[in-house]
Scaffold this motif. Structure first.
Motif, PDB file in Angstrom:
ATOM      1  N   HIS A 121     -12.378 -21.796  31.403  1.00 27.39           N
ATOM      2  CA  HIS A 121     -11.668 -22.865  32.102  1.00 27.39           C
ATOM      3  C   HIS A 121     -12.254 -24.225  31.723  1.00 27.39           C
ATOM      4  O   HIS A 121     -13.300 -24.283  31.072  1.00 27.39           O
ATOM      5  CB  HIS A 121     -11.671 -22.636  33.621  1.00 27.39           C
ATOM      6  CG  HIS A 121     -13.013 -22.631  34.264  1.00 27.39           C
ATOM      7  ND1 HIS A 121     -13.836 -23.728  34.258  1.00 27.39           N
ATOM      8  CD2 HIS A 121     -13.702 -21.660  34.918  1.00 27.39           C
ATOM      9  CE1 HIS A 121     -14.936 -23.460  34.924  1.00 27.39           C
ATOM     10  NE2 HIS A 121     -14.897 -22.209  35.322  1.00 27.39           N
TER      11      HIS A 121
ATOM     12  N   TRP B 107     -14.029 -26.502  32.916  1.00 22.88           N
ATOM     13  CA  TRP B 107     -15.392 -26.901  33.252  1.00 22.88           C
ATOM     14  C   TRP B 107     -16.408 -26.145  32.403  1.00 22.88           C
ATOM     15  O   TRP B 107     -17.601 -26.420  32.461  1.00 22.88           O
ATOM     16  CB  TRP B 107     -15.657 -26.664  34.758  1.00 22.88           C
ATOM     17  CG  TRP B 107     -14.971 -27.655  35.628  1.00 22.88           C
ATOM     18  CD1 TRP B 107     -15.545 -28.758  36.217  1.00 22.88           C
ATOM     19  CD2 TRP B 107     -13.599 -27.667  36.004  1.00 22.88           C
ATOM     20  NE1 TRP B 107     -14.590 -29.457  36.936  1.00 22.88           N
ATOM     21  CE2 TRP B 107     -13.387 -28.805  36.821  1.00 22.88           C
ATOM     22  CE3 TRP B 107     -12.498 -26.846  35.717  1.00 22.88           C
ATOM     23  CZ2 TRP B 107     -12.137 -29.127  37.367  1.00 22.88           C
ATOM     24  CZ3 TRP B 107     -11.258 -27.171  36.253  1.00 22.88           C
ATOM     25  CH2 TRP B 107     -11.100 -28.299  37.063  1.00 22.88           C
ATOM     26  N   ASN B 108     -15.917 -25.167  31.663  1.00 22.67           N
ATOM     27  CA  ASN B 108     -16.806 -24.365  30.802  1.00 22.67           C
ATOM     28  C   ASN B 108     -16.541 -24.596  29.313  1.00 22.67           C
ATOM     29  O   ASN B 108     -16.932 -23.774  28.469  1.00 22.67           O
ATOM     30  CB  ASN B 108     -16.648 -22.873  31.121  1.00 22.67           C
ATOM     31  CG  ASN B 108     -17.315 -22.507  32.434  1.00 22.67           C
ATOM     32  OD1 ASN B 108     -18.201 -23.213  32.918  1.00 22.67           O
ATOM     33  ND2 ASN B 108     -16.870 -21.410  33.014  1.00 22.67           N
TER      34      ASN B 108
ATOM     35  N   ASP C  59     -21.064 -20.541  29.852  1.00 25.52           N
ATOM     36  CA  ASP C  59     -20.888 -19.790  31.085  1.00 25.52           C
ATOM     37  C   ASP C  59     -20.038 -18.528  30.989  1.00 25.52           C
ATOM     38  O   ASP C  59     -19.257 -18.220  31.892  1.00 25.52           O
ATOM     39  CB  ASP C  59     -20.218 -20.767  32.072  1.00 25.52           C
ATOM     40  CG  ASP C  59     -20.588 -20.481  33.525  1.00 25.52           C
ATOM     41  OD1 ASP C  59     -19.965 -21.120  34.403  1.00 25.52           O
ATOM     42  OD2 ASP C  59     -21.414 -19.581  33.767  1.00 25.52           O
TER      43      ASP C  59
HETATM   44 MG    MG Z   1     -19.205 -23.005  34.773  1.00 27.29          MG
END
Ligand code: MG
Ligand code: ADP
Length: 357
Positions: A230, A232-233, A246
């Motif tokens: 996603h 944020w990763n 992550d």
């Molecule tokens: Mg993350």
């Protein structure tokens, strides 16, 4: 396992000069009705500074199944046993927990309080900043190019398959029952919400269980995955150059997990901006999906992705993860979840039809 390696290890544990005098398998002779066990207990006879002693070294079978597939699963159970055995009355004492090295040495891990991962620092900017910018304006050619690059990356990793079918069954089971997935999300929802009731959540959960039974036999779909793909990763540098962070919940899994993990955010941001999939977010969503399907020709993914979109929908509709959302957005997200679970195949060209009640 060599006696010298056992003796070296026990010398560290007992702070004495240890000589191993014998070993023997426990719990394998005449076990009666119960034919199976997770553990492999080994009895060790040794002398410590001349005093005769015994101890039992227990490790776990590595055949997998029962959620013991990964070495980290088995480590989790051993670490847990060492931290709890001595707290229960009349329970055998745990002396230490440890690990075997690749060359057969035994090392203590008994001093561990909390684990950490040390990794390189990644230069770049988290991808969600791009989505924030698209919310303010529109999608640029680079935004469409980045969506294509993110889909391309998945097409490349998902092309690696594994025949360890147990891992696919586990992945589908975890998607429904794991604390980080559907049931865990459900339990994190506070009660008395104004957009969804416990009864409605229960209904959705039941459908997810049915989907599990529909999907878990699809073991030939097992492929290399990121697991928590996603915005944020993902960290972008210039153009379409990026690094992912992550990775989660297993190396092998279902491709739909990654595709839904990223694309739910195009739907989510567009819902917040326009109340439907439209404009710049529609451009990047269509490019992502069209390119992924063209590259992989995996049209069956549309028959699997509803369960994974249901999970991702529960994440973005969650008042815990996203506290500041209009009620109307959450209602549309739950329409999306219910509608997508009630269809055999996801019609990705008509996403907006899923948001109505
Ligand atoms: Mg993350
Ligand atoms: N190796 C790294 N280099 C640069 N930034 C990082 C790195 N690891 C994490 N971050 C930053 O920290 C944030 C959270 O880290 P992450 O590992 O994704 O933890 P979480 O489980 O909380 O999502 C990331 O979104 C990123 O902004």
């Amino acid at each position: 396992m060599k006696s010298d390696d056992i003796a070296d290890y026990l010398s560290q544990v007992y702070h004495k000069r240890v000589t191993v005098t014998g070993t023997g398998k426990l719990g394998e002779i005449d076990v009666g009705l119960k034919e199976f066990g997770y553990g492999k207990p080994l009895l060790i006879r040794f002398s410590a500074d001349g005093e005769d002693k015994t101890a039992v070294l227990s490790s776990m079978r590595t055949e997998g199944g029962f959620g013991h597939d990964h070495f980290s699963d088995r480590a989790q159970i051993m670490i847990w046993q060492h931290s709890t055995f001595n707290k229960l009355p009349k329970h055998v004492e745990s002396i230490d927990v440890g690990y075997f090295t690749g060359d057969g040495k035994l090392k203590s891990a008994g001093g561990a309080e909390e684990y950490f991962v040390l990794m390189e620092e990644v230069k770049g900017t988290e991808y969600f900043y791009d989505l924030e910018r698209i919310s303010e304006s529109n999608a640029t050619e680079q935004d469409v190019g980045r969506a294509q690059a993110l889909a391309d990356y998945l097409a490349v990793i998902h092309a690696n398959h594994s025949d360890d079918s147990e891992l696919y069954v586990r992945r589908i089971r975890d998607m429904v029952g794991h604390g980080e997935c559907i049931m865990g999300l459900m339990d994190s929802y506070p009660s008395n919400l104004d957009f969804i009731t416990d009864k409605e959540l229960n209904e959705i959960e039941k459908r997810c269980v049915d989907w599990r039974w529909k999907l878990k036999s699809g073991t030939d779909r097992l492929c290399m995955v990121h697991g928590d793909y996603h915005p944020w990763n993902v960290m972008f540098r210039d153009g379409t150059d990026f690094t992912v962070l992550d990775r989660s919940r297993g190396e092998w899994g279902e491709a739909a997990d990654d595709v839904s993990g990223m694309t739910i955010n195009y739907l989510f941001y567009s819902l917040i901006k326009d109340g439907k999939l439209d404009g710049g977010f529609k451009k990047v969503y269509d490019r992502f999906m069209d390119h992924y399907l063209a590259e992989t020709e995996d049209w069956d993914i549309l028959k699997v992705i509803p369960l994974f979109y249901a999970f991702r929908g529960l994440v973005v509709a969650s008042p815990v993860w996203y506290p500041n959302l209009d009620r109307e957005i959450r209602v549309k997200l739950f329409n999306f979840i219910r509608n997508i679970l009630s269809e055999e195949e996801f019609d990705y060209r008509n996403v907006n039809s899923y948001f109505s009640g």
